[in-house]
Each structure stands twice: as structure tokens, then as C-alpha cells.
Design a protein around this motif. Structure first.
Motif, PDB file in Angstrom:
ATOM      1  N   ILE B  35     -28.780 -21.022 -32.079  1.00 32.67           N
ATOM      2  CA  ILE B  35     -28.844 -22.332 -31.428  1.00 32.67           C
ATOM      3  C   ILE B  35     -27.767 -23.269 -31.990  1.00 32.67           C
ATOM      4  CG2 ILE B  35     -30.338 -24.297 -30.875  1.00 32.67           C
ATOM      5  CD1 ILE B  35     -31.184 -21.508 -29.688  1.00 32.67           C
ATOM      6  N   GLY B  36     -26.938 -23.772 -31.095  1.00 29.71           N
ATOM      7  CA  GLY B  36     -25.834 -24.640 -31.498  1.00 29.71           C
ATOM      8  C   GLY B  36     -24.564 -23.868 -31.793  1.00 29.71           C
ATOM      9  N   ARG B  37     -24.563 -22.579 -31.476  1.00 31.34           N
ATOM     10  CA  ARG B  37     -23.350 -21.775 -31.708  1.00 31.34           C
ATOM     11  C   ARG B  37     -22.160 -22.419 -31.004  1.00 31.34           C
ATOM     12  NH1 ARG B  37     -22.479 -15.257 -30.733  1.00 31.34           N
ATOM     13  NH2 ARG B  37     -20.216 -15.277 -30.933  1.00 31.34           N
ATOM     14  N   CYS B  38     -21.065 -22.558 -31.733  1.00 32.46           N
ATOM     15  CA  CYS B  38     -19.857 -23.177 -31.195  1.00 32.46           C
ATOM     16  C   CYS B  38     -18.657 -22.249 -31.344  1.00 32.46           C
ATOM     17  CB  CYS B  38     -19.562 -24.485 -31.944  1.00 32.46           C
ATOM     18  SG  CYS B  38     -20.722 -25.826 -31.579  1.00 32.46           S
ATOM     19  N   ILE B  39     -17.600 -22.556 -30.598  1.00 34.80           N
ATOM     20  CA  ILE B  39     -16.323 -21.862 -30.742  1.00 34.80           C
ATOM     21  C   ILE B  39     -15.254 -22.925 -30.960  1.00 34.80           C
ATOM     22  CG2 ILE B  39     -14.705 -20.239 -29.698  1.00 34.80           C
ATOM     23  CD1 ILE B  39     -16.943 -19.186 -27.980  1.00 34.80           C
ATOM     24  N   VAL B  40     -14.471 -22.747 -32.001  1.00 38.31           N
ATOM     25  CA  VAL B  40     -13.373 -23.663 -32.320  1.00 38.31           C
ATOM     26  C   VAL B  40     -12.075 -22.936 -31.977  1.00 38.31           C
ATOM     27  CG1 VAL B  40     -12.205 -24.924 -34.171  1.00 38.31           C
ATOM     28  CG2 VAL B  40     -14.713 -24.764 -34.160  1.00 38.31           C
ATOM     29  N   VAL B  41     -11.322 -23.488 -31.023  1.00 43.05           N
ATOM     30  CA  VAL B  41     -10.167 -22.782 -30.463  1.00 43.05           C
ATOM     31  C   VAL B  41      -8.874 -23.552 -30.737  1.00 43.05           C
ATOM     32  CG1 VAL B  41      -9.165 -21.821 -28.341  1.00 43.05           C
ATOM     33  CG2 VAL B  41     -11.658 -21.943 -28.594  1.00 43.05           C
ATOM     34  N   SER B  42      -7.871 -22.862 -31.249  1.00 38.16           N
ATOM     35  CA  SER B  42      -6.547 -23.466 -31.412  1.00 38.16           C
ATOM     36  C   SER B  42      -5.986 -23.818 -30.036  1.00 38.16           C
ATOM     37  CB  SER B  42      -5.605 -22.478 -32.103  1.00 38.16           C
ATOM     38  OG  SER B  42      -4.277 -22.958 -32.054  1.00 38.16           O
ATOM     39  N   ARG B  43      -5.444 -25.020 -29.888  1.00 35.84           N
ATOM     40  CA  ARG B  43      -4.894 -25.395 -28.580  1.00 35.84           C
ATOM     41  C   ARG B  43      -3.571 -24.673 -28.325  1.00 35.84           C
ATOM     42  NH1 ARG B  43      -5.610 -31.448 -26.732  1.00 35.84           N
ATOM     43  NH2 ARG B  43      -5.130 -30.355 -24.804  1.00 35.84           N
ATOM     44  N   GLU B  44      -2.864 -24.385 -29.381  1.00 37.61           N
ATOM     45  CA  GLU B  44      -1.610 -23.648 -29.234  1.00 37.61           C
ATOM     46  C   GLU B  44      -1.906 -22.155 -29.402  1.00 37.61           C
ATOM     47  OE1 GLU B  44       2.864 -23.639 -31.269  1.00 37.61           O
ATOM     48  OE2 GLU B  44       1.422 -25.188 -31.805  1.00 37.61           O
ATOM     49  N   HIS B  45      -1.157 -21.322 -28.696  1.00 38.52           N
ATOM     50  CA  HIS B  45      -1.346 -19.881 -28.828  1.00 38.52           C
ATOM     51  C   HIS B  45      -0.761 -19.394 -30.151  1.00 38.52           C
ATOM     52  CE1 HIS B  45      -2.088 -15.788 -27.404  1.00 38.52           C
ATOM     53  NE2 HIS B  45      -0.939 -15.480 -27.976  1.00 38.52           N
ATOM     54  N   LYS B  46      -1.624 -19.165 -31.113  1.00 37.04           N
ATOM     55  CA  LYS B  46      -1.239 -18.599 -32.401  1.00 37.04           C
ATOM     56  C   LYS B  46      -2.035 -17.319 -32.577  1.00 37.04           C
ATOM     57  CE  LYS B  46       1.682 -21.765 -33.793  1.00 37.04           C
ATOM     58  NZ  LYS B  46       1.773 -22.442 -35.078  1.00 37.04           N
ATOM     59  N   GLU B  47      -1.383 -16.281 -33.061  1.00 39.90           N
ATOM     60  CA  GLU B  47      -1.997 -14.946 -33.033  1.00 39.90           C
ATOM     61  C   GLU B  47      -2.780 -14.569 -34.296  1.00 39.90           C
ATOM     62  OE1 GLU B  47       0.480 -11.920 -31.253  1.00 39.90           O
ATOM     63  OE2 GLU B  47       0.093 -12.971 -29.358  1.00 39.90           O
ATOM     64  N   SER B  48      -2.594 -15.328 -35.360  1.00 36.35           N
ATOM     65  CA  SER B  48      -3.347 -15.040 -36.591  1.00 36.35           C
ATOM     66  C   SER B  48      -3.417 -16.318 -37.415  1.00 36.35           C
ATOM     67  CB  SER B  48      -2.676 -13.933 -37.403  1.00 36.35           C
ATOM     68  OG  SER B  48      -1.445 -14.402 -37.910  1.00 36.35           O
ATOM     69  N   LEU B  49      -4.302 -16.320 -38.386  1.00 34.39           N
ATOM     70  CA  LEU B  49      -4.443 -17.505 -39.241  1.00 34.39           C
ATOM     71  C   LEU B  49      -3.143 -17.821 -39.964  1.00 34.39           C
ATOM     72  CD1 LEU B  49      -7.985 -17.083 -40.844  1.00 34.39           C
ATOM     73  CD2 LEU B  49      -7.294 -18.442 -38.859  1.00 34.39           C
ATOM     74  N   SER B  50      -2.386 -16.786 -40.305  1.00 28.83           N
ATOM     75  CA  SER B  50      -1.141 -17.044 -41.045  1.00 28.83           C
ATOM     76  C   SER B  50      -0.070 -17.674 -40.166  1.00 28.83           C
ATOM     77  CB  SER B  50      -0.629 -15.771 -41.722  1.00 28.83           C
ATOM     78  OG  SER B  50      -0.485 -14.735 -40.799  1.00 28.83           O
ATOM     79  N   GLU B  51      -0.243 -17.618 -38.861  1.00 26.96           N
ATOM     80  CA  GLU B  51       0.719 -18.280 -37.962  1.00 26.96           C
ATOM     81  C   GLU B  51       0.448 -19.779 -37.807  1.00 26.96           C
ATOM     82  OE1 GLU B  51       1.304 -16.556 -34.124  1.00 26.96           O
ATOM     83  OE2 GLU B  51       2.006 -14.648 -34.925  1.00 26.96           O
ATOM     84  N   LEU B  52      -0.708 -20.234 -38.245  1.00 22.05           N
ATOM     85  CA  LEU B  52      -1.025 -21.662 -38.106  1.00 22.05           C
ATOM     86  C   LEU B  52      -0.089 -22.493 -38.984  1.00 22.05           C
ATOM     87  CD1 LEU B  52      -4.944 -21.601 -38.264  1.00 22.05           C
ATOM     88  CD2 LEU B  52      -3.525 -21.803 -36.208  1.00 22.05           C
ATOM     89  N   SER B  53       0.327 -23.629 -38.481  1.00 22.55           N
ATOM     90  CA  SER B  53       1.159 -24.554 -39.258  1.00 22.55           C
ATOM     91  C   SER B  53       0.285 -25.320 -40.254  1.00 22.55           C
ATOM     92  CB  SER B  53       1.840 -25.548 -38.325  1.00 22.55           C
ATOM     93  OG  SER B  53       0.865 -26.416 -37.765  1.00 22.55           O
ATOM     94  N   SER B  54       0.923 -25.978 -41.196  1.00 13.34           N
ATOM     95  CA  SER B  54       0.179 -26.822 -42.151  1.00 13.34           C
ATOM     96  C   SER B  54      -0.598 -27.918 -41.425  1.00 13.34           C
ATOM     97  CB  SER B  54       1.134 -27.475 -43.153  1.00 13.34           C
ATOM     98  OG  SER B  54       1.708 -26.497 -43.967  1.00 13.34           O
ATOM     99  N   SER B  55       0.007 -28.484 -40.389  1.00  9.39           N
ATOM    100  CA  SER B  55      -0.685 -29.540 -39.632  1.00  9.39           C
ATOM    101  C   SER B  55      -1.934 -28.997 -38.946  1.00  9.39           C
ATOM    102  CB  SER B  55       0.251 -30.135 -38.581  1.00  9.39           C
ATOM    103  OG  SER B  55       1.382 -30.673 -39.194  1.00  9.39           O
ATOM    104  N   GLN B  56      -1.810 -27.812 -38.348  1.00 15.78           N
ATOM    105  CA  GLN B  56      -2.971 -27.195 -37.698  1.00 15.78           C
ATOM    106  C   GLN B  56      -4.064 -26.896 -38.720  1.00 15.78           C
ATOM    107  OE1 GLN B  56      -0.529 -24.093 -35.896  1.00 15.78           O
ATOM    108  NE2 GLN B  56      -1.266 -24.698 -33.877  1.00 15.78           N
ATOM    109  N   TRP B  57      -3.641 -26.381 -39.867  1.00 17.66           N
ATOM    110  CA  TRP B  57      -4.600 -26.010 -40.916  1.00 17.66           C
ATOM    111  C   TRP B  57      -5.331 -27.237 -41.455  1.00 17.66           C
ATOM    112  CZ3 TRP B  57      -6.821 -21.624 -42.170  1.00 17.66           C
ATOM    113  CH2 TRP B  57      -7.462 -21.497 -43.396  1.00 17.66           C
TER     114      TRP B  57
END
Lengths: 156, 156
Positions: B35-57
Motif C-alpha cells: 500500500i502506497g507503493r511508488c515509482i520514482v522515475v528519472s525525467r531524462e533517459h539515463k541507463e544506469s545509476l552511474s550515468e546520473l549527473s551530480s545534480s540529478q543525484w
């Protein structure tokens, strides 16, 4: 009151320590159900992700980047499954969750280490939480040495 | 080539959008197995956590903090299970993983919404990935409205 397990790791628990900085410790997991499975543990006792400081969170990104590169380049992982669950901590009262991540490398192709070939039977599917350990003790030690030997090329 | 699902969400897919900023979208999940399960989605297409920028992180940490507080305070979750897996993306060739997190609130005590009581049967254990949806459509809509009504108190 039961002690927090992660605040009181023994030398034996720490035998597969791959890397450590001010904020995080990275261990090769004892259970190698997924080859190269690691555990990333906060050095400070924090009970949830929202309790992490900005400094801890930024340092975590460096760990994520380095560990993804290490496991992809050195073992051939196609991608990694990251999870921060901490369910076991709620089996005791009071619960003492301690932030840590399970990192399961996933493989599209078989992976060979020395003379043994390992398969990720559920690739492209959710990991099997009841998957058996795939490596015997000597193979784990060998895998640890292989990763440890290369760790400085990836971690700052 | 199959389109990235998360880059092409329909208005229907976005019906349970709880919050969105420059970097991340937070949805109440269609499947309410927890109950309350959510999904948090990157707005930009990034393929792995290591591709996220510092700002995104860094922006992700704000989402983590807000969502943990929202689900604990408004629903009574004892803790949250976070996972970033992306296995399904590897069922097609070429794979098009798109960074997203599954957030499963976990409950030590039954949770009542309107006239219905829900139980987390596996609390303190790994989530059951094959757990059935617990809510009918009207209950999901009601839950979404309840969370949406309170979201501005938690998200910056």
C-alpha cells in the motif's frame, strides 16, 4: 538489547573488504548467489536513506560509479541490481536498521573465473532471493583477490 | 526498435503523478501490492545509476527524504524498501534501461484506508515480488487523492 550487526562487524566479517572511505565500506558478500555480489554499508549508524547527510549521499554516488565500472569491466556484468531494504532489522525489537545496499551484478552471458563457468539463470528477471550460493570458499577468495587487485583503478 | 517505455508515458500512464521537478517524477504505482507503493522515475533517459549527473543525484536525495516522510506520516509505514533493478529492460534487444526506483512502504501494523484494512503479511521479510494487487480501482484513486492532497507539505 541486541547490538546493531553492522556497527559491530568482526575481523572475520570484514575479510572481504574491497574498499572503504570516510563514509562507506564496500564488501564482497559472503553469499555469492550472484557472482560479484557486494554490500555497501554506511560507516555511521543511520536508520534510513532520509537520515543520510548530503556528504554521505554525495560520497555514495562515487561508490555507485566506481562499483558499477569495476563489476562491468572486470567481471563482464551487463547491469547491476541495487536495493536498500533492511527488512531483517525489523525482526527484533527495537529494530536497529543500518543503511546498506545489496548490489547484485547480472550477466547476459556466462562468466568464467579460473576453470568454473557461472550462469545467471534469471537474467532480465527479478533476482531470486532464494538462489543458492554458487561459489565454494576458495573460489570466493580468488574472486575477492581479483577485484581487490583492481579496485584502486576505479575507486578514488 | 522498441521505444523506451518511460520516455513515452501516456496521459493514462501519468494519471497517478504525485510530484514532479526538473529531474524526477514520482508516481503512485498502478500495482498496489504494497500500500502506497511508488515509482520514482528519472525525467531524462539515463541507463544506469552511474550515468546520473551530480545534480540529478542531489535532487534524488530530496525526493527520498520527502517520500519517506510522506509515506511514514500519512500512511503509517514503518520503513521503505528501495530498489533500482531495471531487469525488464533487458528482455528486449537492444535493452533500453531507464533509471527508476521501486519504493515499497512496509507496515508493522495493519493500515486502514476508508473502510478497508490492509496487512503487510511479510513485514520484516523480503518483499514478495509476486504479491497480488491489494486494491481495487476506486481505492487506488482514493489513496492517490489522499497522498496528492498532502504532497506539497513534504516536497520542496
Amino acid at each position: 538489547m541486541k547490538k546493531c550487526e553492522f556497527c559491530h562487524l568482526s575481523e572475520a566479517d570484514r575479510k572481504f573488504l574491497l574498499y572503504e572511505n570516510e563514509f562507506w565500506s564496500v564488501y564482497l558478500a559472503d553469499k555469492q548467489d550472484y557472482i560479484g555480489r557486494c554490500i555497501v554499508v554506511s560507516r555511521e549508524h543511520k536508520e534510513s536513506l532520509s537520515e543520510l547527510s548530503s556528504s554521505q549521499w554525495m560520497a555514495l554516488k562515487d561508490i555507485v560509479d566506481a562499483l558499477e565500472a569495476l563489476l562491468k569491466n572486470e567481471l563482464g556484468a551487463a547491469m547491476l541490481n541495487w536495493s536498500c531494504l533492511m527488512n531483517d532489522a525489523y525482526k527484533t525489537t527495537p529494530p536497529q536498521p543500518h543503511v546498506h545496499f545489496h548490489v547484485r551484478p547480472r550477466y547476459a552471458a556466462p562468466i568464467r573465473i579460473d576453470d568454473t563457468c557461472y550462469h545467471d539463470a534469471e537474467f532480465a528477471h527479478h533476482y531470486n532471493n532464494r538462489c543458492a550460493d554458487q561459489m565454494h570458499a576458495a573460489a570466493k577468495r580468488r574472486l575477492f583477490e581479483l577485484l581487490k587487485h583492481n579496485v584502486t583503478a576505479y575507486f578514488k
